[in-house]
Structure formats: C-alpha cells, structure tokens
Write an enzyme that holds these catalytic residues in place. Structure first.
Site, PDB file in Angstrom:
ATOM      1  N   ASN A   7     -39.586  35.324  79.906  1.00  0.00           N
ATOM      2  CA  ASN A   7     -38.961  34.016  80.120  1.00  0.00           C
ATOM      3  C   ASN A   7     -39.995  33.163  80.856  1.00  0.00           C
ATOM      4  OD1 ASN A   7     -37.396  31.832  80.776  1.00  0.00           O
ATOM      5  ND2 ASN A   7     -35.773  33.002  81.783  1.00  0.00           N
ATOM      6  N   ARG A  91     -37.552  34.099  75.519  1.00  0.00           N
ATOM      7  CA  ARG A  91     -36.482  33.129  75.674  1.00  0.00           C
ATOM      8  C   ARG A  91     -37.071  31.755  75.370  1.00  0.00           C
ATOM      9  NH1 ARG A  91     -32.682  31.869  80.874  1.00  0.00           N
ATOM     10  NH2 ARG A  91     -31.230  30.634  79.664  1.00  0.00           N
ATOM     11  N   HIS A 180     -27.357  27.809  77.604  1.00  0.00           N
ATOM     12  CA  HIS A 180     -26.822  29.121  78.024  1.00  0.00           C
ATOM     13  C   HIS A 180     -26.313  29.870  76.804  1.00  0.00           C
ATOM     14  CE1 HIS A 180     -25.622  27.149  82.096  1.00  0.00           C
ATOM     15  NE2 HIS A 180     -26.791  27.753  82.235  1.00  0.00           N
ATOM     16  N   ARG A 241     -26.397  19.063  88.991  1.00  0.00           N
ATOM     17  CA  ARG A 241     -26.161  18.132  87.875  1.00  0.00           C
ATOM     18  C   ARG A 241     -24.749  17.571  87.923  1.00  0.00           C
ATOM     19  NH1 ARG A 241     -28.195  22.517  84.279  1.00  0.00           N
ATOM     20  NH2 ARG A 241     -30.458  22.311  84.169  1.00  0.00           N
ATOM     21  N   GLU A 386     -28.752  38.153  80.002  1.00  0.00           N
ATOM     22  CA  GLU A 386     -29.479  37.435  78.956  1.00  0.00           C
ATOM     23  C   GLU A 386     -30.696  38.230  78.467  1.00  0.00           C
ATOM     24  OE1 GLU A 386     -28.870  34.063  81.647  1.00  0.00           O
ATOM     25  OE2 GLU A 386     -29.067  32.818  79.872  1.00  0.00           O
TER      26      GLU A 386
END
Ligand code: ADP
Length: 401
Positions: A7, A91, A180, A241, A386
C-alpha cells in the site's frame, strides 16, 4: 503461495507478506519518509523484536528493494529468496469508470491508473510508483492491482449518476465511485459467511467507521450503493471530512473569506468532520468522546451528528434495498466503540426492528453477533482486513493465469 501486499503512499509504503496456505501474516512493516530526509523501515515479524533500518530512500524503488532485503534477511527475514514470493498485490485508489475488477498489471492497466491521476491526485501517482518499483526490483513477478473503486462498479445508474448535465460524465467520468471498496466487499462477504446468510440474496449494510468513514449497501456481496462519491469527501461526517454538504457553502466561504475553491476544499477535507465541529478538539474519536464526557458541548454535538448521519444512511439504504437482513460495523470506531454502535441502532433503527444485545455488544475487534435474539435485523461486528482481501484477489488472479 506467499503474497506480498503493498500500500504505497507518496512518502510511505506499508506491506504485509501473507502465507495463503493458512492466511497468516508472516511479516509486515512500514517505510516512512520516502524521498524525505530521515527515511526508515520498520519490519515486524510476529514473536520477534522489530527490525529497524535507517537508510536513505530517495525513491520508491529503493524502498521496495529494502523491503525485499528485509524479507530475505538472514536474521530477520521470513523467506530464503524472493522466489518464494508468488506475486505482489497493490492497493490502488482509483480506476475510473473503465476497470470493474481487480486485474493483473500490464501496460494498459498502468495507463488507466495514470489516466486517473486527477481523480486520485494523492494516491494514484504513488500507487503507480509502487508498481513500477516492483517491476524494476523483481522483474517478472506478477503484480496485481486491487482498486478501491471496484465495489462501486456494480452500482445501478440511479445510484451512481449525479443529477448534473451528463456531458460531465461523458467528458470526465464524473460520477459516484465510492471508496473503502476493498473493505466493503470483504466485510459484506464475511458478514454473509459468518451470519449464515443467503450468499445470493442477503441484503447487507456495512458501516466502515474509521478516521475515514463510509456506509455501503450490497445484495449478495455486490454493491448497490455507497456513501462516498467522486472523491472520499461525500457521505458521513468523518475524522476531518465534512461529508455531505450544500455545495453553495463552498461559494459562500470563498466569497466571504477571500479563499480559492481549492483552499475551501482543503478545509472540508482536512479541518472539518468531528475535528471542525468539536471546535478543534481532535479528529480522533476517543479524544472527542473524552471531551464530551468532560462537558464540552460541541464535542458532544460532533459525536451526536456523526452517529445521526450514520443512522440516516442506514435508513436510506434499507429503503434503497427495500429491506435489510444484516448490518455490520467495522474499522476503528466500528470495531471498538460499543456506545456508538448501541446509539446508532437502538436510538434510530428500532423502527425497523433492529435491537442491540448490550452483553453481546461488549466486544471489540472480533467477529460477533451483537443484536438481541428478537432483533428483526441481525447486527454484527466484523473486523475488516483489506490486506487479506487484496491477497485473496491476487491469489485468485495469479492462479487463473
Ligand atoms: P483509518 O484507517 O481511516 O485511519 P481506523 O479504521 O484505523 O482509521 O480508525 C481510526 C479511528 O478509530 C480513530 O479516530 C480512533 O479514535 C477510533 N477508535 C479506535 N478505538 C476507539 C474506541 N475504543 N472508541 C472510539 N473510537 C475508537
């Protein structure tokens, strides 16, 4: 087969080496400050002391080379040679509208990742650097790209189009993609497996509540709606956010504060959410909870607003699917914060027959049923993974080659 999952960020690189025979993590680690002074690699092998290498990493190729050196190191390594590693799963944030599945990297896939630099300006260039570094350091080793956007590719048109002139979709691919995706795909399938639900028809809502947060709706593990949009800014209130907002707010702040659109977007991405709403307490939900408990009114409002927004999305997605069989909580807040889970379900969703069992809910970080026996909707805690999801996709594609 052993699979390396990478990643890559612009100045960091996280990795895990997973043995797919038993899906165990053999080693994992992190390269920090790539292309910045003071780079270091921290390599962790379960049951051993951390192995730290402080060495210049002028680019991602040097970082990847150091990772392979650490994995094959005589003392701290977990494989004898790189030949024992069958493939690398990467990823990748954004694939735009044209790639709908994970795929083995070739020139076309790299072109697509490149063509999406403006859709994922922080991630896609770094993700491509990671792929190209692997091509250079271990030539011939298969690289697989697993995109965060593929879960959103099964959304129906009514869910993914924005109600703006269609020329913007045609010219630029402006639509809702969702993020996601790897987590939503993994957790929705794990919910079906763990809950013994119908693998084709189960209607599942996944609440991925971490620093970044999103909710998805899926039927038989296939995405039908998801709360993030063209970028991860849409949807829930997150750590920093804002989530959903009237776009006119941007214009208003620009005009009154003499700021550019980019500056205001930066505020919406990095200074809003529970951080902004709590009056700057923290983006970390634990700090906001502590402040709320100590009597900070806006910290309490921030938490209330966060939970309220999650509940509204669950309600909306239950309507979108005309029903819901299971709701799953995952990620940092979802896996650890029993109070948020209880409030979201019991204060807002009892009207659809959902009910938490307080004793079952007293759990963290492991798969569990947390709803009461008489709950009409099953509620689960399902930890996300993940890296494992990326490794599984990589194995599937490499074996099918
Ligand atoms: P990301 O991967 O998006 O950075 P994570 O999934 O790791 O985020 O989640 C991080 C968030 O989880 C942090 O805001 C942290 O406060 C929150 N978190 C972790 N443990 C708890 C807890 N016990 N109660 C509330 N929030 C928690």
């Amino acid at each position: 087969m052993k699979i390396l999952v990478l990643n890559c960020g612009s100045s960091s690189l996280k990795y895990q080496l997973i043995d797919m025979e038993n899906e165990t993590v053999l080693a994992k680690g992190l390269c920090e400050r790539i292309a910045i002074e003071g780079s270091k690699l921290t390599h962790k092998v379960p049951g051993k002391e951390d192995f730290v290498i402080e060495s210049a990493m002028p680019d991602h190729s040097v970082a990847v080379k150091l990772v392979f050196d650490a994995l094959t190191d005589a003392e701290h390594g977990v494989v004898k040679t790189v030949d024992e590693i069958g493939a690398i799963g990467h990823r990748v944030l954004h694939a735009g509208p044209n790639i709908t599945e994970s795929c083995i990297v070739d020139e076309h896939v790299k072109d697509v990742i490149r063509s999406c630099f403006d859709l994922g300006p922080l991630h896609n260039p770094a993700n491509l650097m990671g792929i190209e570094a692997c091509e250079k350091v271990v030539p011939g080793k298969p690289n697989v790209a697993v995109f965060d956007t593929t879960f959103g590719m099964t959304l129906p048109e009514k869910a993914y189009y924005y109600a703006i002139p269609t020329e913007y979709y045609e010219k630029y691919g402006i639509r809702r993609y969702g993020f996601h995706g790897t987590s939503h795909a993994f957790v929705s399938k794990e919910t079906i497996r763990f809950g013994g639900l119908d693998p084709e028809k189960a209607k599942v809502i996944v609440c991925h509540l971490g620093n970044g947060a999103s909710v998805s709706a899926s039927i038989g593990g296939k995405g039908v709606d998801t709360s993030m949009g063209l970028t991860p800014l849409e949807g829930l209130i997150m750590g920093t956010r804002s989530g959903d907002i009237d776009p006119a707010v941007v214009q208003f702040i620009c005009n009154h504060e003499n700021k550019t659109v980019d500056e205001v977007l930066n505020i919406l991405n990095k200074k809003s959410g529970v951080l902004g709403l709590s009056g700057g307490v923290s983006s970390d939900f634990r700090d906001v909870e502590n402040a709320a408990n100590a009597g900070n009114h806006m910290a309490k409002v921030a938490l209330d607003a966060f939970r309220y927004r999650v509940a509204k999305y669950i309600g909306a997605y239950a309507a979108a699917m005309n029903g819901v069989d299971a709701i799953a909580f995952t990620a940092g807040v979802g896996e650890n914060d029993k109070l948020s889970r209880q409030i979201i379900i019991d204060e807002y969703l009892s009207f659809i027959g959902a009910k938490i069992d307080p004793e079952r809910n007293n759990v963290r970080g492991k798969e569990a049923l947390i709803s009461a026996d008489d709950s009409k909707v099953k509620v689960f805690l399902i930890p996300t993974n993940e890296e494992l999801a990326i490794a599984r996709d990589t194995l599937r594609l490499v074996e099918a080659q």
